[in-house]
Design an enzyme around this catalytic site. Structure first.
Site, short mmCIF file in Angstrom:
data_model
loop_
_atom_site.label_atom_id
_atom_site.label_comp_id
_atom_site.label_asym_id
_atom_site.label_seq_id
_atom_site.Cartn_x
_atom_site.Cartn_y
_atom_site.Cartn_z
N ASN A 107 35.51 33.37 45.83
CA ASN A 107 35.39 33.59 44.40
C ASN A 107 35.97 34.93 43.94
O ASN A 107 36.33 35.09 42.78
CB ASN A 107 33.91 33.49 44.01
CG ASN A 107 33.65 33.86 42.57
OD1 ASN A 107 34.12 33.22 41.64
ND2 ASN A 107 32.88 34.94 42.37
N SER A 125 39.86 28.39 41.43
CA SER A 125 41.16 28.28 40.79
C SER A 125 41.06 28.67 39.32
O SER A 125 40.11 29.32 38.89
CB SER A 125 41.70 26.87 40.96
OG SER A 125 43.02 26.76 40.46
N TYR A 167 48.58 36.51 37.32
CA TYR A 167 47.31 35.94 37.78
C TYR A 167 47.47 34.45 38.07
O TYR A 167 47.01 33.95 39.10
CB TYR A 167 46.25 36.17 36.72
CG TYR A 167 44.89 35.58 37.03
CD1 TYR A 167 44.03 36.21 37.92
CD2 TYR A 167 44.47 34.40 36.43
CE1 TYR A 167 42.77 35.68 38.20
CE2 TYR A 167 43.22 33.86 36.70
CZ TYR A 167 42.37 34.50 37.59
OH TYR A 167 41.13 33.96 37.86
N LYS A 197 46.85 32.14 41.56
CA LYS A 197 45.95 30.99 41.63
C LYS A 197 46.70 29.71 41.98
O LYS A 197 46.15 28.82 42.65
CB LYS A 197 45.19 30.84 40.31
CG LYS A 197 44.17 31.95 40.07
CD LYS A 197 43.10 31.98 41.16
CE LYS A 197 42.02 33.00 40.87
NZ LYS A 197 40.94 32.98 41.89
N THR A 204 32.92 36.17 31.18
CA THR A 204 32.80 37.03 32.35
C THR A 204 33.51 38.35 32.11
O THR A 204 34.33 38.48 31.21
CB THR A 204 33.45 36.35 33.58
OG1 THR A 204 34.84 36.17 33.34
CG2 THR A 204 32.79 35.01 33.88
#
Length: 231
Positions: A84, A138, A152, A156, A185
């Protein structure tokens, strides 16, 4: 009791998933870079009566990865590895013309290379489990062309392919690349600090991961929103 390693577990989705597993009686090995926050999380999850090993460190450090797997071995084995931990490569995100190569290297090192390194370290224990499972976190940025998400997203996308090949090479395991969708987040806030859209809490997508663990579908790529639809 089943045992899970969760990286990036001090807050956000990592902590939410850890809490859900602890509530189910899982023993946990938790990783994060910020020791005080990780210690607070470990204390909160230990309240469920489960054993929790909290190891602060950087997943790009081979010795730290070995320590995580050794902690799982002390708890009795390893049934689930959740890769994660992630970094953006630029905060806030930038167009590719402004993406520093150092930032891209960091994103690839954390999001892909370290995930593979930890998986390699964990494979002997995972193969020994009757339900050995690897979850790679992902993103929809891995499959869609969003402006400023190129660095980024590339990391992924690489992680998705790594998961697919690992699944083909390890038919005795379940290997799932999971796109959790947008969440409220710190990572997203750092990526798009001026965004004022209301996004779901990480806890709201945890049932998607629990459904995967309960139903154990074939190795593949899954999107949390589809897993949250009524059966």
């Amino acid at each position: 009791m089943p045992v899970a390693i969760i990286t990036g577990a001090s807050k956000g989705l990592g902590r939410a998933l850890g809490a859900a597993l602890a509530e189910r009686g899982w023993d946990l090995v938790l990783d994060a870079r910020t020791a005080p926050v990780l210690a607070e999380t470990a204390g909160a999850l230990s309240a469920y009566g489960t054993r929790v090993e909290a190891l602060p460190g950087d997943v790009t450090d081979a010795a730290h990865r070995a320590a995580l797997v050794a902690a799982a071995r002390r708890l009795g084995g390893l049934d689930l590895l959740v890769n994660n931990a992630s970094v953006l490569g630029a905060e806030p995100l930038v167009r590719l013309e402004g993406q520093t190569l150092e930032g891209l290297r960091r994103a690839l090192e954390v999001n892909v290379v370290a995930a593979l390194g930890l998986t390699q370290e964990a494979l002997p224990l995972l193969r020994s489990s009757t339900a050995g499972t690897v979850i790679m976190l992902s993103s929809d940025a891995a499959a869609e062309a969003y402006v400023t998400w190129g660095g980024y997203g590339a990391s992924k996308a690489a992680l998705d392919h790594l998961a697919a090949v690992l699944g083909a090479e390890e038919p005795g395991l379940r290997v799932w690349a999971v796109d959790p969708g947008d969440m409220d987040t710190d990572l997203y806030a750092a990526a798009v600090p001026v965004d004022d859209g209301k996004r779901p809490a990480p806890e709201s997508v945890v049932p998607a991961f629990l459904r995967l663990l309960d139903e154990r579908p074939v190795t593949g790529r899954y999107a949390a929103p589809s897993l949250l639809e009524p059966r």
